[in-house]
Every structure is written in C-alpha cells, then in structure tokens.
Design an enzyme around this catalytic site. Sequence first.
Site, mmCIF file in Angstrom:
data_model
loop_
_atom_site.group_PDB
_atom_site.id
_atom_site.type_symbol
_atom_site.label_atom_id
_atom_site.label_comp_id
_atom_site.label_asym_id
_atom_site.label_seq_id
_atom_site.Cartn_x
_atom_site.Cartn_y
_atom_site.Cartn_z
ATOM 1 N N SER B 55 68.711 70.086 18.081
ATOM 2 C CA SER B 55 69.963 69.366 17.846
ATOM 3 C C SER B 55 70.030 68.239 18.854
ATOM 4 O O SER B 55 69.663 68.424 20.018
ATOM 5 C CB SER B 55 71.178 70.276 18.044
ATOM 6 O OG SER B 55 71.399 71.082 16.916
ATOM 7 N N GLU B 62 79.246 52.238 19.782
ATOM 8 C CA GLU B 62 79.788 52.047 18.437
ATOM 9 C C GLU B 62 79.919 53.370 17.675
ATOM 10 O O GLU B 62 79.983 53.373 16.454
ATOM 11 C CB GLU B 62 78.887 51.092 17.659
ATOM 12 C CG GLU B 62 78.619 49.758 18.352
ATOM 13 C CD GLU B 62 77.449 49.808 19.349
ATOM 14 O OE1 GLU B 62 76.835 50.883 19.482
ATOM 15 O OE2 GLU B 62 77.161 48.781 19.981
ATOM 16 N N SER B 63 79.943 54.515 18.349
ATOM 17 C CA SER B 63 80.175 55.861 17.809
ATOM 18 C C SER B 63 79.011 56.811 18.108
ATOM 19 O O SER B 63 78.782 57.108 19.264
ATOM 20 C CB SER B 63 80.599 55.859 16.350
ATOM 21 O OG SER B 63 81.882 55.242 16.225
ATOM 22 N N HIS B 68 70.169 67.373 13.333
ATOM 23 C CA HIS B 68 69.895 68.808 13.418
ATOM 24 C C HIS B 68 68.667 69.056 12.560
ATOM 25 O O HIS B 68 68.623 68.607 11.407
ATOM 26 C CB HIS B 68 71.076 69.627 12.898
ATOM 27 C CG HIS B 68 72.346 69.340 13.628
ATOM 28 N ND1 HIS B 68 72.559 69.756 14.928
ATOM 29 C CD2 HIS B 68 73.443 68.642 13.281
ATOM 30 C CE1 HIS B 68 73.752 69.328 15.323
ATOM 31 N NE2 HIS B 68 74.307 68.648 14.351
ATOM 32 N N CYS B 83 80.817 51.752 14.142
ATOM 33 C CA CYS B 83 81.937 50.867 13.868
ATOM 34 C C CYS B 83 81.523 49.439 14.221
ATOM 35 O O CYS B 83 80.559 49.217 14.959
ATOM 36 C CB CYS B 83 83.207 51.296 14.592
ATOM 37 S SG CYS B 83 83.043 51.412 16.356
#
Lengths: 128, 128
Positions: B55, B62-63, B68, B83
């Site tokens: 993971s 930007e996020s 996974h 974003c």
Amino acid sequence: MKPLGQHLLVDLFECDAKAISSLQVVKTSMLEAARRASATIVNTVFHEFNPFGVSGIVVIAESHLAIHTWPERRYAAVDIFTCGDVLEPKVAADYLAEVFGAGRVSQARLERGVLGPRVEEMPDRLPS
Amino acid sequence: MKPLGQHLLVDLFECDAKAISSLQVVKTSMLEAARRASATIVNTVFHEFNPFGVSGIVVIAESHLAIHTWPERRYAAVDIFTCGDVLEPKVAADYLAEVFGAGRVSQARLERGVLGPRVEEMPDRLPS
C-alpha cells in the site's frame, strides 16, 4: 464475483469551515473514524496548506482513508478504501459527516478489483 | 460548474506479480508517476504486507496518489486525486499501467466537489 476492495467516496458539503481548516481537528477525526470503522491504523500523513486546506491520509492494514478539505468552500472530499469483510466504512463516513457538521452528504460505493474466474483461486505463492 | 477535484480511478489487471509485490518498485514507480503528472510531492507513506501486497500514498500539493496491490491476483488499484488545471493524471495512470505490465486497464474519471452557485465565489477568508 467478490471484489477485492470496497471504495466509499464521500463528499461533505456545507461543513463547519473552522473544523475542516484545522489540521488537528481533521487528523483527530480521521483517526477516530478509522477506529470506529474497526480499521487497523498503520501510518498517517497530514499536511496543512497555505492559506487553508488540509490533506490527510490514514494508511490502514485494510487499505486507506483519505481527506482533502476546502474550508473556503466548506467542502471536504473523503475516500474510504477497505478490503475484507470486517470493516464498516459507512460508520466512518457517518462519523466524519457529523463531526464536520456537514449540511449535505453524498456517498457512493464502488467495488474495486472485480476479477475474472481464471484468477479467482487465491494461490499461496506469486504467479511466475 | 467546475469541480474542485478530479479523481481518476485506475484498475490494473494482469500485472507483473513481481513488480507489484516489491515495495521499492511500487514506490519508485509511484513517485515517477507523480512527477510525470507534474505534481508537487509533499510526502509519502508506503507499507509492505505479509505475505505480499503493497500500500502506498504519495501526498501531493494537489491532493494524492494511492495504490494498493494484490500480487497474488496480479491486480493493483490506483487512485489519482488532483485539483487544479495543470496536472495530467492520465499521464501518471498510463505510466503505471506500462511499468507494471498491466494486461488490462480500467480508468474512470470522477468529478469531486461540484458545488452549487451560492458558494461559487472564492472568498479570501473563511465563512463564519
């Protein structure tokens, strides 16, 4: 065919701007949400943006919880990605909606990793 | 109405099991994917599971990018949440599909945070 992962996409509108602008509040709430979902917390990363906005990830043994907040829009995007049958992602989502005072909530549940029959068996070693 | 975030959900099937079981390969590939998407990397968390599975999250300004992997199923779930208008999430997705040797790829693009007109203006201070 059982999916490998469940992905709950949660959009929280009309939130308490102060709550979702505080790294501490957001982090504490996300950790509590993970606990309420019965997740096993592995690691966390949180980041506060200038002038406002918080991004945070809680890596769990069963995948992750993620949040991005736009306090100036009173909006928060939450993702709860889980695998296995034990976790309760909706409990986490409902808790976050409540603690952030969301006036409107959108939840969408997606299945991730729906595999075909030929890889259905769970082998005990990696395929070559 | 312009959404605040773009969310690309990428399912990689029939991957190279060895590649997606290696924390180092997965981490290096995710960082390179973030760079190719023109993202600004803020932090990373990667975790290797026993007996296998990785993971990982790349928090970007930007996020985030998340992955996974289920090497025993030759499957990886990737999320690219961005974003702004500058980033190229599809470039990152295509790169990961290639580097993991995915035989089959599913991509779905979702808009996150589509707000109503009354909160459309971007204020320079938080709402009270």
